[in-house]
Design a protein around this motif. Structure first.
Motif, short mmCIF file in Angstrom:
data_model
loop_
_atom_site.label_atom_id
_atom_site.label_comp_id
_atom_site.label_asym_id
_atom_site.label_seq_id
_atom_site.Cartn_x
_atom_site.Cartn_y
_atom_site.Cartn_z
N LEU A 53 0.86 -1.18 0.00
CA LEU A 53 0.00 0.00 0.00
C LEU A 53 0.89 1.23 0.00
O LEU A 53 1.76 1.38 0.86
N TYR A 54 0.68 2.11 -0.98
CA TYR A 54 1.53 3.28 -1.14
C TYR A 54 0.88 4.53 -0.56
O TYR A 54 -0.33 4.73 -0.69
N TYR A 55 1.73 5.38 0.05
CA TYR A 55 1.26 6.60 0.68
C TYR A 55 2.09 7.78 0.16
O TYR A 55 3.22 7.60 -0.29
N PRO A 56 1.54 9.00 0.23
CA PRO A 56 2.24 10.14 -0.36
C PRO A 56 3.44 10.64 0.43
O PRO A 56 4.32 11.29 -0.12
N ASP A 57 3.48 10.33 1.75
CA ASP A 57 4.57 10.86 2.57
C ASP A 57 4.72 10.02 3.83
O ASP A 57 3.91 9.13 4.13
N ALA A 58 5.80 10.32 4.58
CA ALA A 58 6.09 9.56 5.79
C ALA A 58 5.02 9.71 6.88
O ALA A 58 4.67 8.72 7.52
N PRO A 59 4.49 10.92 7.13
CA PRO A 59 3.46 11.03 8.18
C PRO A 59 2.26 10.12 7.95
O PRO A 59 1.79 9.47 8.89
N THR A 60 1.77 10.05 6.72
CA THR A 60 0.61 9.19 6.45
C THR A 60 0.99 7.71 6.49
O THR A 60 0.17 6.86 6.86
N LEU A 61 2.23 7.39 6.15
CA LEU A 61 2.69 6.00 6.24
C LEU A 61 2.71 5.54 7.69
O LEU A 61 2.21 4.45 8.02
N PHE A 62 3.26 6.34 8.58
CA PHE A 62 3.31 5.96 9.99
C PHE A 62 1.90 5.94 10.60
O PHE A 62 1.61 5.12 11.48
N TYR A 63 1.03 6.82 10.13
CA TYR A 63 -0.35 6.81 10.60
C TYR A 63 -1.01 5.47 10.22
O TYR A 63 -1.74 4.88 11.03
N ALA A 64 -0.75 5.00 9.00
CA ALA A 64 -1.31 3.72 8.55
C ALA A 64 -0.79 2.58 9.41
O ALA A 64 -1.53 1.64 9.73
N LEU A 65 0.49 2.63 9.79
CA LEU A 65 1.04 1.59 10.65
C LEU A 65 0.36 1.59 12.01
O LEU A 65 -0.04 0.53 12.53
N LYS A 66 0.20 2.77 12.59
CA LYS A 66 -0.41 2.86 13.91
C LYS A 66 -1.88 2.45 13.90
O LYS A 66 -2.39 1.95 14.90
#
Length: 275
Positions: free
Chosen positions: A160-173
């Motif tokens: 699953l691809y995300y536009p930036d690091a903040p949204t990537l870490f949000y997806a993990l959490k």
């Protein structure tokens, strides 16, 4: 175009006329940045911010930074719409449109929830379980062999691809993904408390690698070969003077700060002297 409205001049000062000609054309230069933990923080501080201020002081070039998604950065560089970026990984395709000057190394570690069963924590086990999803920022490269693992997972639509690091870490959490790659300056920013509490585990899927070189990236249409060579000489000088080491230590604990500079050149003062 999707991008942040954050646009600003890094630093304003005056230099003698023609002082910057060795490094850049006589016009403002647009630098693409992206929010990336301690590399570049949302309060407009971070390793790359301080690096660009230092470089602007030394070169006299007029650098204007704009925050944009990482995939847009690479597209704009390829199209000649952007002059510079930082924290770039060299690839054969990217080398066609830009010069690459290494200034630090970053090693990617796997991050998984502590609740993930042990048999799913290596690459083979994770790939085998089709219910597990991996997260990544679109446009990121992680170095070999890690990108090969993502290619395998992508073939079954499990990245699953995300536009930036903040949204990537949000997806993990939020549990939308079960694993991702990240580097110390980034996961220390986004997951400091959770790591201290043991909620997530760090694993090394490429123990043979000390890290991947990250580069200052100069667009070939903007910078001549001689100008790119001048930038490279300047970066090497800043390494030897310990200036880059000071920046790394301003944001990271000593051990992790020293890891950033090992593959980029001679050990600088703060690490070489054991401080």
């Amino acid at each position: 175009m999707l991008r942040s409205c954050c646009v600003f001049i890094l630093l304003c000062f005056s230099l003698p006329l023609g002082a910057s000609e060795r490094y850049c054309p006589d016009r403002p230069l647009l630098v693409g940045l992206f929010y990336y933990g301690h590399i570049y923080r949302e309060d407009r501080t971070g390793i790359d911010h301080d690096l660009l201020q230092l470089l602007q002081n030394r070169t006299g070039c007029n650098l204007t930074a704009e925050v944009m998604p990482r995939a847009r950065t690479w597209y704009n560089l390829e199209q000649g719409l952007l002059d510079m970026t930082s924290t770039g990984i060299l690839t054969e395709e990217r080398a066609k449109h830009s010069w690459f000057i290494p200034y630090m190394q970053l090693k990617n570690y796997l991050i998984v929830p502590a609740s993930l069963p042990r048999e799913q924590r290596d690459a083979a086990g994770f790939i085998a379980d089709t219910n597990l999803y991996f997260g990544a920022v679109r446009g990121f490269k992680h170095g070999e062999p890690l990108d090969k693992i993502l290619t395998v997972l992508a073939e079954t639509q499990r990245v699953l691809y995300y536009p930036d690091a903040p949204t990537l870490f949000y997806a993990l959490k939020r549990g939308r993904i079960q694993a991702m790659f990240s580097q110390p300056p980034i996961y220390r920013y986004f997951l400091a408390d959770e790591l201290d509490q043991g909620l997530y585990q760090l694993l090394d899927w490429a123990p043979e690698l000390t890290g991947t070189a990250h580069h200052l990236v100069l667009q070939r249409q903007t910078f001549s070969a001689s100008q790119a060579e001048a930038w490279q000489q300047l970066i090497q000088q800043l390494m030897q003077q310990g200036e880059l080491s000071k920046i790394y230590h301003a944001y990271l604990a000593r051990e992790e700060a020293c890891q950033l500079e090992l593959a980029a050149g001679p050990k600088a003062a703060l690490c070489a002297k054991g401080q």
